[in-house]
Design a protein around this motif. Structure first.
Motif, short mmCIF file in Angstrom:
data_model
loop_
_atom_site.label_atom_id
_atom_site.label_comp_id
_atom_site.label_asym_id
_atom_site.label_seq_id
_atom_site.Cartn_x
_atom_site.Cartn_y
_atom_site.Cartn_z
N GLY A 68 0.75 -1.23 0.00
CA GLY A 68 0.00 0.00 0.00
C GLY A 68 0.78 1.29 0.00
O GLY A 68 0.20 2.35 0.09
N LEU A 69 2.12 1.23 -0.10
CA LEU A 69 2.90 2.46 -0.08
C LEU A 69 3.03 3.03 -1.49
O LEU A 69 3.33 2.31 -2.44
N PRO A 70 2.81 4.32 -1.64
CA PRO A 70 2.78 4.91 -2.99
C PRO A 70 4.16 5.08 -3.61
O PRO A 70 5.16 5.26 -2.91
N LEU A 71 4.18 5.05 -4.93
CA LEU A 71 5.35 5.43 -5.72
C LEU A 71 5.03 6.76 -6.37
O LEU A 71 4.03 6.90 -7.07
N PHE A 127 10.61 9.25 4.68
CA PHE A 127 10.42 8.48 5.91
C PHE A 127 10.34 9.42 7.10
O PHE A 127 10.70 10.60 7.03
N SER A 128 9.85 8.88 8.20
CA SER A 128 9.77 9.64 9.44
C SER A 128 10.45 8.85 10.54
O SER A 128 10.06 7.71 10.81
N GLU A 155 6.84 6.74 1.60
CA GLU A 155 6.69 6.62 0.15
C GLU A 155 8.05 6.46 -0.49
O GLU A 155 9.08 6.70 0.14
N VAL A 156 8.05 6.06 -1.75
CA VAL A 156 9.27 5.97 -2.55
C VAL A 156 9.01 6.76 -3.83
O VAL A 156 7.88 6.78 -4.34
N SER A 157 10.04 7.45 -4.32
CA SER A 157 9.89 8.26 -5.52
C SER A 157 10.97 7.91 -6.54
O SER A 157 12.09 7.54 -6.19
N LEU A 158 10.60 8.07 -7.80
CA LEU A 158 11.59 8.05 -8.88
C LEU A 158 12.18 9.44 -9.00
O LEU A 158 11.46 10.44 -8.89
#
Length: 203
Positions: A68-71, A127-128, A155-158
């Motif tokens: 469920g974590l967004p990219l 992250f927190s 979340e993770v990002s490109l």
């Protein structure tokens, strides 16, 4: 009940030093992206301090929100995510993820294309920290060296802007390629069990 203190979200960007196998683009019904979200025990200069993240720091996060974590693209939370996590794999040297991209979203499709072409290969995490006092040591110049042992992955990002060696996009796959990979994995597991059963019969 366990009590934790969440601090303000932080962002870390990890570049790709090299790309491994890259396997094309948009397929019928789906796009997948794989990569290293976080390298473990790798020191990076965050600006006014040095930092590393240890194995298990995100264990609670990936257990509770594995699918469920967004990219995102560039940590832009003002637009819709381009994908969502479906799998996490933790090893001694890093945290790898698999994300299902929205193949109906032009931004997601373009992001996958640029990742496959080697133009958008960095991965960055938001992250927190979850503890009041991290492991902090000062070097001879008074510079803090901080070890993160517990944090919530948000979340993770490109991103195209590398800042930390170790994280990278490794694969961009179509649904057909993803299915073939799953079939190969299942076939290997079946072969392994057959070999084990055969050995047991011969004893």
């Amino acid at each position: 009940m366990e009590s934790v203190t969440l601090r303000a979200p932080e962002v870390r960007t990890y570049p790709a030093l090299e790309l491994r196998e890259i396997e094309a683009t948009k397929g019928a019904g789906g796009l997948w992206l794989e990569g290293r979200a976080v390298p473990y025990d790798t020191w990076t200069d965050v600006g006014w301090f040095m930092e590393r993240i240890t194995r298990g720091a995100f264990k609670k996060s990936i257990r509770e929100a594995a699918a469920g974590l967004p990219l995102l693209l560039w940590h832009d939370n003002r637009t819709f995510p381009i994908g969502v996590s479906t799998e996490w794999r933790e090893s001694d040297d890093g945290l790898d993820g698999v994300w299902r991209l929205d193949d109906q979203d032009p931004l997601a499709v373009e992001g996958a294309r640029k990742a496959a072409a080697g133009m958008l290969t960095g991965m960055s995490v938001g992250f927190s920290p979850m503890v009041e006092e991290d492991d902090i040591e000062l070097d001879d110049n008074g510079l803090p060296w901080i070890t993160r042992s517990q944090a919530r992955l948000l979340e993770v990002s490109l991103t195209p802007t590398p800042a930390y060696a170790g994280a990278q996009v490794s694969l961009v796959r179509s649904r057909a390629a993803q299915q073939q990979r799953g079939e190969r994995r299942r076939s290997a597991e079946i072969d392994s069990w057959r070999a084990f059963a055969e050995q047991a019969r011969q004893r």
